[in-house]
Structure formats: C-alpha cells, structure tokens
Design a protein around this motif. Structure first.
Motif, PDB file in Angstrom:
ATOM      1  N   GLU A  88      -5.584  11.781  -8.138  1.00 42.18           N
ATOM      2  CA  GLU A  88      -5.745  10.537  -7.372  1.00 42.18           C
ATOM      3  C   GLU A  88      -5.947  10.826  -5.893  1.00 42.18           C
ATOM      4  O   GLU A  88      -5.267  11.667  -5.302  1.00 42.18           O
TER       5      GLU A  88
ATOM      6  N   LYS B 289      -9.222   1.322  -7.245  1.00 46.04           N
ATOM      7  CA  LYS B 289      -9.312  -0.034  -6.703  1.00 46.04           C
ATOM      8  C   LYS B 289      -9.626   0.029  -5.224  1.00 46.04           C
ATOM      9  O   LYS B 289      -9.580   1.094  -4.586  1.00 46.04           O
TER      10      LYS B 289
ATOM     11  N   ASP C  62      -8.558  -2.431  -1.770  1.00 43.96           N
ATOM     12  CA  ASP C  62      -7.879  -3.573  -1.156  1.00 43.96           C
ATOM     13  C   ASP C  62      -8.390  -3.725   0.275  1.00 43.96           C
ATOM     14  O   ASP C  62      -8.343  -2.775   1.059  1.00 43.96           O
TER      15      ASP C  62
ATOM     16  N   GLU D 112       3.765   1.512  -1.415  1.00 47.32           N
ATOM     17  CA  GLU D 112       4.223   1.674  -2.800  1.00 47.32           C
ATOM     18  C   GLU D 112       3.134   2.299  -3.673  1.00 47.32           C
ATOM     19  O   GLU D 112       3.412   3.143  -4.525  1.00 47.32           O
ATOM     20  N   ASP D 113       1.879   1.892  -3.440  1.00 48.43           N
ATOM     21  CA  ASP D 113       0.774   2.437  -4.228  1.00 48.43           C
ATOM     22  C   ASP D 113       0.571   3.923  -3.938  1.00 48.43           C
ATOM     23  O   ASP D 113       0.250   4.696  -4.850  1.00 48.43           O
TER      24      ASP D 113
ATOM     25  N   VAL E 251      -8.404   3.587  -3.644  1.00 43.32           N
ATOM     26  CA  VAL E 251      -7.831   4.512  -4.627  1.00 43.32           C
ATOM     27  C   VAL E 251      -8.950   4.954  -5.558  1.00 43.32           C
ATOM     28  O   VAL E 251      -9.597   4.110  -6.189  1.00 43.32           O
TER      29      VAL E 251
ATOM     30  N   ASP F 211       0.830  -1.197   0.000  1.00 44.87           N
ATOM     31  CA  ASP F 211       0.000   0.000   0.000  1.00 44.87           C
ATOM     32  C   ASP F 211       0.866   1.249   0.000  1.00 44.87           C
ATOM     33  O   ASP F 211       0.517   2.261  -0.629  1.00 44.87           O
TER      34      ASP F 211
ATOM     35  N   GLN G 117      -1.803   4.779 -10.462  1.00 43.65           N
ATOM     36  CA  GLN G 117      -2.627   3.737  -9.881  1.00 43.65           C
ATOM     37  C   GLN G 117      -4.042   3.811 -10.436  1.00 43.65           C
ATOM     38  O   GLN G 117      -4.613   4.887 -10.573  1.00 43.65           O
TER      39      GLN G 117
ATOM     40  N   ASP H 213      -5.883   8.684  -2.403  1.00 41.13           N
ATOM     41  CA  ASP H 213      -5.625   7.455  -1.662  1.00 41.13           C
ATOM     42  C   ASP H 213      -6.196   7.619  -0.260  1.00 41.13           C
ATOM     43  O   ASP H 213      -5.937   8.639   0.405  1.00 41.13           O
TER      44      ASP H 213
ATOM     45  N   SER I 110       3.224   5.741  -5.773  1.00 42.17           N
ATOM     46  CA  SER I 110       3.143   5.587  -7.220  1.00 42.17           C
ATOM     47  C   SER I 110       2.251   6.669  -7.818  1.00 42.17           C
ATOM     48  O   SER I 110       1.293   7.119  -7.198  1.00 42.17           O
TER      49      SER I 110
END
Length: 330
Positions: free
Chosen positions: A103, A73, A75, A63-64, A86, A61, A70, A105, A67
């Motif tokens: 984005e 999504k 999880d 890393e996401d 996300v 997570d 992405q 998160d 990033s």
C-alpha cells in the motif's frame, strides 16, 4: 504552512552514564522551488501523528494511514486544499514466495507531497535518493508542482510492475517447453504457482483502475495546464497491465487444459495396453483351466497333448493380436 516547534532533546545514555549514539531520523525530507517532498516507510503512530499535526490532515486520514487493510481510493478535501490517495502495487515477498499488495498512502497539497508506503517500495526510495543526489533532477521535478512530482512517483511504480509481468511471461514459456519435453509433474506444480501469481496480481490491479481515472480528474488542480494529460499515461499503463494479465490468464488456462489432455491421453494409453494384456490372457486362462481339470481328455498324460495345448494358446494370442491390429486398436 505552520511548522512544528523545535524540541530540545538530550542524547540518550546507558546505565553506566555512557552517551549513546542518537538514532538517525526516519523522516526524509527534500525541498526545492517552494515544494516539499516527505517520504517515510511504514510510519509509526507517533510519526504519522506528527505529520498530521504539521499539515492539518483530517483525523480519519491518520486512521487510514495506520490501518493495514485499505482499499484504493481518493479523498478530496477542498477546504484544506489537499488530496489523500491510497494505491496498491505488487511486491514479491521472498519469505512466502508470492506476490503481495504493497500500500502507498500519499498526501498531495499545493506545496507538498508526502508519500507513506506501508512497506518499502524500491522505485519510490530510489527516486527520492536520485533527487537528493542530483540537483538538476530535483529542480526539474520540483519546479512543476506537486502533481507533476506525484506523476513521476507513480510512473516509476508502474514501470516497476512490468518486469514482474515479464517474469510471469517467462514462466509461461518455460511451462510450454516442459509440456513439449513431457515433464508433466513439474508442469502441474509450475502452473499452480503461476496461476496464483496471476490471481494475486489481478486482485491488486482490478480495484485500482477506477481509482486512477478519478485521480486523473482530481489532481488537475495541482498540475500546470500543459501537463494535465500526463496522468493519461498512468491510466494507459494500468490498462496495459490489465490486458496482459487477461492474456496470461487465458494462456495459463490453455496450458493447464493442454497438460491435462496430454496426461489423460497417456493414462488412456496405459489403460489400453493393460486392457489388451488382460483380454489376451483371459482365453489363455480359460484354455489352461479346461485342460487342468481333473478329468480324462484325449491324449491325457502324453507329450503330444502338452504341445497341442501350447500351440492352441500361441494361435489364440496371434489371432487376437491380429484382430486388434485389424481394428486399429493397437
């Protein structure tokens, strides 16, 4: 929930020993009714790592979060008791003058919500500031669980989407007026810009629709039973946006076809007029060529011959124009 140990820091000093002002912390945090909301725009690797260590998120997570590419999504981590979400929302980039995907998160646990947008999302920032300044609002939003708070964050973001759609609708109305006023050069440019905005908006919303339906199911564990239907409203908002985009796509394509038809009609009209001129001039050229040959003909060198040739040319013009009018070509 374990907390990070306090680290004693000395105030930074310049080369001559002067004490410099300590930078303000970027991580904003609010707590009420046993719920904590942490908000941070564009977290750095150090800031994201500190939050990951504090809440025990999975390394993937982290890393996401760091990033830049992405997809939307969800999880679910049942053992750790949190969701990682996300989502993408449209923002207008003034530098390039186009819509881009921003984005968001979000980590949602039983007693916390962490929002980490990749760029500043004004609806989230404004809601956080309102909660800071209005204690009654903070108690209301924080008193019904982290899922209810996440709903309000996303609800404000979707409300922010509709003014952008209204601007697109206004541009479409302006294009229609320009077509009526025959400002075709402006119409071609404006249609290109609006089509680009609609395509960009659709690319943002399309992959997010199934994600919101999954979120509606996953987030139930963080909502009181009487509030489980709240996320239906977000799904409905997403579907309304998609329906409007579909409608705008059809409208802009129809306007483009109409504009091209009008331009084609104008070009055909110009070609028709040029063709008539060419056809009328052709026999006149033939007549002048015949009488301009270096041969003898009746009346050569007389004044009367000149007026006869001119009369024949005028009669030819009148005859051909009359023929075109009879055929309804002009």
């Amino acid at each position: 929930m374990p907390s990070l140990p306090r680290i004693k820091r000395t105030r930074p000093r310049s080369s001559d020993g002067e004490v410099l002002a300590r930078p303000e912390p970027r991580v904003a945090e609010l707590s009420a009714n046993g719920l904590t909301w942490i908000h941070l725009d564009a977290p750095t690797a150090e800031e994201a790592t500190a939050l990951q260590e504090r809440f025990g998120w999975h390394p993937l997570d982290l890393e996401d979060v760091l990033s830049k590419r992405q997809r939307p999504k969800i999880d679910e981590y049942s053992d750790e008791g949190y969701l990682f979400v996300v989502l993408h929302f449209p923002v207008y980039d003034k530098n390039v003058q186009r819509l881009n995907a921003a984005e968001l998160d979000a980590f949602i646990g039983s007693d916390y919500l962490v929002t980490l947008p990749a760029v500043e999302l004004l609806p989230v920032t404004r809601l956080f500031r309102r909660c800071e300044e209005d204690e009654a609002l903070r108690d209301q939003l924080f008193g019904k669980g982290s899922g209810y708070l996440l709903y309000h964050v996303l609800d404000d973001l979707f409300d922010y989407c509709f003014p952008i759609l209204d601007k697109i609708a206004h541009k479409l109305d302006s294009i229609e007026d320009d077509i009526d006023d025959e400002r075709f050069d402006e119409v071609v440019r404006d249609i290109s810009k609006v089509k680009q905005e609609i395509i960009s908006y659709r690319k943002i919303i399309k992959p997010q629709r199934p994600t919101l339906r999954l979120l509606e199911r996953y987030v139930e564990s963080f909502l009181p039973e009487e509030l489980e239907t709240y996320f239906d409203d977000l799904v409905d908002a997403s579907e309304r946006i998609w329906d409007l985009l579909d409608n705008y796509k059809e409208v802009v394509e129809a306007l483009e076809d109409t504009n091209e038809s009008v331009i084609s009609h104008r070009q055909n009209r110009v070609l028709q007029i040029l063709t008539i001129f060419s056809v009328v001039i052709l026999p006149l050229t033939l007549i002048s060529g015949i009488f301009g040959m270096n041969v003898a003909f009746p009346g050569e060198g007389t004044r009367m011959a000149f007026w006869v040739v001119v009369g024949v040319m005028i009669a030819t013009i009148i005859g051909m124009v009359g023929f075109f009018r009879w055929k309804r070509w002009i």
